[in-house]
Design a protein around this motif. Structure first.
Motif, PDB file in Angstrom:
ATOM      1  N   THR A 141       0.866  -0.997  -0.084  1.00  0.00           N
ATOM      2  CA  THR A 141       0.097  -0.342  -0.054  1.00  0.00           C
ATOM      3  C   THR A 141       0.933   1.616  -0.150  1.00  0.00           C
ATOM      4  O   THR A 141       0.396   2.215  -0.723  1.00  0.00           O
ATOM      5  CB  THR A 141      -0.869  -0.169   1.762  1.00  0.00           C
ATOM      6  N   GLY A 142       1.629   1.981   1.046  1.00  0.00           N
ATOM      7  CA  GLY A 142       2.564   2.649   0.634  1.00  0.00           C
ATOM      8  C   GLY A 142       3.641   2.692  -0.449  1.00  0.00           C
ATOM      9  O   GLY A 142       3.497   3.487  -0.670  1.00  0.00           O
ATOM     10  N   ALA A 143       3.824   1.292  -0.890  1.00  0.00           N
ATOM     11  CA  ALA A 143       5.055   1.584  -2.377  1.00  0.00           C
ATOM     12  C   ALA A 143       3.949   2.251  -3.925  1.00  0.00           C
ATOM     13  O   ALA A 143       4.001   2.824  -4.170  1.00  0.00           O
ATOM     14  CB  ALA A 143       4.767  -0.022  -2.648  1.00  0.00           C
ATOM     15  N   LEU A 144       2.596   1.887  -3.222  1.00  0.00           N
ATOM     16  CA  LEU A 144       1.733   1.944  -4.691  1.00  0.00           C
ATOM     17  C   LEU A 144       1.231   4.014  -3.801  1.00  0.00           C
ATOM     18  O   LEU A 144       0.665   4.462  -5.260  1.00  0.00           O
ATOM     19  CB  LEU A 144       0.446   1.504  -4.562  1.00  0.00           C
ATOM     20  N   VAL A 145       0.989   4.355  -3.134  1.00  0.00           N
ATOM     21  CA  VAL A 145       0.955   5.248  -1.765  1.00  0.00           C
ATOM     22  C   VAL A 145       1.861   6.205  -3.038  1.00  0.00           C
ATOM     23  O   VAL A 145       1.917   7.323  -3.426  1.00  0.00           O
ATOM     24  CB  VAL A 145       0.880   5.654  -1.295  1.00  0.00           C
ATOM     25  N   LYS A 146       3.209   5.552  -2.732  1.00  0.00           N
ATOM     26  CA  LYS A 146       4.598   6.724  -3.036  1.00  0.00           C
ATOM     27  C   LYS A 146       4.039   6.959  -5.189  1.00  0.00           C
ATOM     28  O   LYS A 146       5.161   7.326  -5.363  1.00  0.00           O
ATOM     29  CB  LYS A 146       5.877   6.287  -2.693  1.00  0.00           C
ATOM     30  N   THR A 147       4.517   5.760  -5.406  1.00  0.00           N
ATOM     31  CA  THR A 147       4.017   5.478  -6.705  1.00  0.00           C
ATOM     32  C   THR A 147       3.584   6.931  -7.347  1.00  0.00           C
ATOM     33  O   THR A 147       3.594   7.450  -8.079  1.00  0.00           O
ATOM     34  CB  THR A 147       3.672   4.129  -7.240  1.00  0.00           C
ATOM     35  N   GLY A 148       2.265   6.703  -6.267  1.00  0.00           N
ATOM     36  CA  GLY A 148       1.470   7.725  -7.701  1.00  0.00           C
ATOM     37  C   GLY A 148       1.903   9.637  -7.127  1.00  0.00           C
ATOM     38  O   GLY A 148       1.755   9.914  -7.516  1.00  0.00           O
ATOM     39  N   GLN A 149       2.328   9.330  -5.677  1.00  0.00           N
ATOM     40  CA  GLN A 149       2.705  11.045  -5.670  1.00  0.00           C
ATOM     41  C   GLN A 149       4.172  11.308  -6.517  1.00  0.00           C
ATOM     42  O   GLN A 149       4.086  11.901  -6.518  1.00  0.00           O
ATOM     43  CB  GLN A 149       3.570  10.903  -4.144  1.00  0.00           C
ATOM     44  N   ARG A 150       4.512   9.877  -6.171  1.00  0.00           N
ATOM     45  CA  ARG A 150       5.811  10.360  -7.622  1.00  0.00           C
ATOM     46  C   ARG A 150       5.396  10.729  -8.923  1.00  0.00           C
ATOM     47  O   ARG A 150       6.286  11.513  -9.049  1.00  0.00           O
ATOM     48  CB  ARG A 150       6.554   9.375  -7.933  1.00  0.00           C
ATOM     49  N   ILE A 151       5.260  10.420  -9.471  1.00  0.00           N
ATOM     50  CA  ILE A 151       3.851  10.083 -10.749  1.00  0.00           C
ATOM     51  C   ILE A 151       3.398  11.824 -10.574  1.00  0.00           C
ATOM     52  O   ILE A 151       3.516  12.613 -11.802  1.00  0.00           O
ATOM     53  CB  ILE A 151       2.731   9.776 -10.732  1.00  0.00           C
ATOM     54  N   ALA A 152       3.076  12.429  -9.245  1.00  0.00           N
ATOM     55  CA  ALA A 152       2.028  13.570  -9.578  1.00  0.00           C
ATOM     56  C   ALA A 152       3.609  14.306  -9.691  1.00  0.00           C
ATOM     57  O   ALA A 152       3.622  15.550 -10.415  1.00  0.00           O
ATOM     58  CB  ALA A 152       1.526  13.463  -8.652  1.00  0.00           C
ATOM     59  N   ALA A 153       4.531  14.573  -8.784  1.00  0.00           N
ATOM     60  CA  ALA A 153       5.963  14.873  -8.833  1.00  0.00           C
ATOM     61  C   ALA A 153       6.535  15.224 -10.378  1.00  0.00           C
ATOM     62  O   ALA A 153       6.702  15.935 -11.139  1.00  0.00           O
ATOM     63  CB  ALA A 153       6.385  14.915  -8.201  1.00  0.00           C
ATOM     64  N   ALA A 154       6.618  14.019 -10.767  1.00  0.00           N
ATOM     65  CA  ALA A 154       6.935  13.958 -12.261  1.00  0.00           C
ATOM     66  C   ALA A 154       5.475  14.902 -13.792  1.00  0.00           C
ATOM     67  O   ALA A 154       6.560  15.898 -14.301  1.00  0.00           O
ATOM     68  CB  ALA A 154       6.751  12.689 -12.920  1.00  0.00           C
ATOM     69  N   LEU A 155       5.046  14.699 -12.901  1.00  0.00           N
ATOM     70  CA  LEU A 155       3.643  15.822 -14.181  1.00  0.00           C
ATOM     71  C   LEU A 155       4.114  17.018 -13.411  1.00  0.00           C
ATOM     72  O   LEU A 155       3.128  17.315 -14.508  1.00  0.00           O
ATOM     73  CB  LEU A 155       1.862  15.074 -14.082  1.00  0.00           C
ATOM     74  N   THR A 156       4.393  17.632 -12.623  1.00  0.00           N
ATOM     75  CA  THR A 156       4.499  18.957 -12.197  1.00  0.00           C
ATOM     76  C   THR A 156       5.945  19.522 -12.705  1.00  0.00           C
ATOM     77  O   THR A 156       6.761  20.390 -11.736  1.00  0.00           O
ATOM     78  CB  THR A 156       3.740  19.216 -10.791  1.00  0.00           C
ATOM     79  N   GLY A 157       7.254  18.531 -13.627  1.00  0.00           N
ATOM     80  CA  GLY A 157       8.195  19.134 -13.325  1.00  0.00           C
ATOM     81  C   GLY A 157       8.821  18.854 -11.884  1.00  0.00           C
ATOM     82  O   GLY A 157      10.222  18.798 -12.533  1.00  0.00           O
ATOM     83  N   GLY A 158       9.113  17.217 -11.562  1.00  0.00           N
ATOM     84  CA  GLY A 158      10.587  16.974 -10.877  1.00  0.00           C
ATOM     85  C   GLY A 158      10.565  15.983 -11.710  1.00  0.00           C
ATOM     86  O   GLY A 158      10.902  15.867 -13.034  1.00  0.00           O
ATOM     87  N   ASP A 159      11.249  14.707 -10.532  1.00  0.00           N
ATOM     88  CA  ASP A 159      12.004  13.487 -11.370  1.00  0.00           C
ATOM     89  C   ASP A 159      11.814  12.934 -12.074  1.00  0.00           C
ATOM     90  O   ASP A 159       9.750  12.114 -11.411  1.00  0.00           O
ATOM     91  CB  ASP A 159      12.694  12.803  -9.802  1.00  0.00           C
ATOM     92  N   ARG A 160      11.188  12.574 -13.482  1.00  0.00           N
ATOM     93  CA  ARG A 160      10.147  11.979 -14.108  1.00  0.00           C
ATOM     94  C   ARG A 160      10.842  10.059 -13.687  1.00  0.00           C
ATOM     95  O   ARG A 160       9.402   9.958 -13.837  1.00  0.00           O
ATOM     96  CB  ARG A 160      10.948  11.450 -15.803  1.00  0.00           C
ATOM     97  N   TRP A 161      11.670   9.855 -13.337  1.00  0.00           N
ATOM     98  CA  TRP A 161      11.349   8.084 -13.407  1.00  0.00           C
ATOM     99  C   TRP A 161      11.680   7.489 -11.419  1.00  0.00           C
ATOM    100  O   TRP A 161      11.885   7.116 -11.414  1.00  0.00           O
ATOM    101  CB  TRP A 161      12.643   7.419 -14.021  1.00  0.00           C
ATOM    102  N   ALA A 162      11.123   8.828 -10.625  1.00  0.00           N
ATOM    103  CA  ALA A 162      11.114   8.650  -8.931  1.00  0.00           C
ATOM    104  C   ALA A 162      10.146   7.630  -9.169  1.00  0.00           C
ATOM    105  O   ALA A 162      10.178   6.613  -8.142  1.00  0.00           O
ATOM    106  CB  ALA A 162      11.316  10.444  -9.100  1.00  0.00           C
TER     107      ALA A 162
END
Length: 214
Positions: A141-162
Motif C-alpha cells: 500500500t505504501g509503495a503504491l501511494v509513493k508511486t502515485g505521489q512520484r507520478i504527480a511530482a513528475a507531472l509537475t516538473g519533478g524527477d521523471r522516473w522517481a
C-alpha cells in the motif's frame, strides 16, 4: 528509494517477489488468510469480531501476533549484527522458510505456517535503517501511494522516473504471488522449498560481497 543503489533496489524487488510467492502459498494453504499481508488479516479480524466468527478472529489475531514477533526477531538480529550485515537477516529468513517447508512436509502444519509468518515478519529488517524500516517488503500500500505521489511530482516538473522503484516493488510482489499460487497448485507445499533456496542463495551472495568489501 532514491538513496539506494540499483543493486539494493534489485534485492528489494526480489524479496518483495519472495513475499508475494510465500504469501500466495499461505493464502491457499490457509483458505484465505495471509502470512505476510497483515492488513488483510486485520480486516478479517474485524469482520470475525463483528459477525461472531470467533475461529476467524482467533486465526487472524494469531497470524498478526506471529508477524509482529517476526519483525521483533529480525530487528533484534540486525541490531546485534549491524545494519550493514544484510546477509545475516537473509540467512535467518532462509532458515525459517526451510523450517516451514520441512515442518509442513512432515505434517506439522501449524508450526510450519508459524515459521512462514515469522520469516515474512523478519524479512522487513533487511533494509532497516537507524532502527526503522527503510523499505517495506511484504506490504505494498505504501509503495503504491509513493508511486502515485512520484507520478504527480513528475507531472509537475519533478524527477521523471522517481516512481519507478516503487512500482517495481509492487510488480515484484504481484508476480511473486502469481508464481507462488501456480507452484502451489502444481506441487503443493513443495513450492515453499524454492523460496527457501532462493533466499539462502541471496544470503550467500550477500555474505560474499560483504566479506570481499570488508
Amino acid at each position: 528509494m532514491k538513496d539506494y543503489r540499483r543493486r539494493d533496489v534489485a534485492l528489494a524487488v526480489g524479496l518483495s517477489g519472495v513475499a508475494g510467492y510465500v504469501d500466495a502459498i499461505g493464502f491457499l494453504k490457509l483458505g484465505g488468510f495471509f502470512v505476510s499481508f497483515m492488513s488483510g488479516n486485520s480486516t478479517r479480524l474485524g469482520v470475525g469480531i463483528a459477525t461472531g466468527q470467533w475461529a476467524m478472529a482467533r486465526t487472524a489475531l494469531a497470524l498478526i501476533g506471529l508477524f509482529v514477533v517476526g519483525v521483533v526477531l529480525g530487528a533484534l538480529v540486525v541490531r546485534k549484527a549491524g545494519e550493514g550485515r544484510r546477509s545475516v537477516i537473509l540467512a535467518l529468513e532462509a532458515g525459517l522458510l526451510t523450517a516451514a517447508a520441512g515442518l509442513i512436509s512432515c505434517g506439522f502444519d501449524t508450526a510450519g505456517v508459524a515459521a512462514m509468518v515469522l520469516a515474512m515478519g523478519a524479512e522487513n529488517a533487511v533494509f532497516q535503517r537507524d532502527g526503522d524500516v527503510g523499505v517495506g517488503l511484504t506490504y505494498m500500500t505504501g509503495a503504491l501511494v509513493k508511486t502515485g505521489q512520484r507520478i504527480a511530482a513528475a507531472l509537475t516538473g519533478g524527477d521523471r522516473w522517481a516512481w519507478g522503484p516503487y512500482a517495481l516493488l509492487w510488480a515484484g510482489l504481484s508476480l511473486g504471488g502469481a508464481l507462488g499460487a501456480g507452484a502451489y497448485l502444481r506441487v503443493g507445499v513443495l513450492a515453499l522449498w524454492a523460496a527457501a533456496a532462493l533466499v539462502a542463495l541471496l544470503a550467500a551472495v550477500k555474505a560474499w560481497r560483504e566479506w570481499t568489501n570488508a
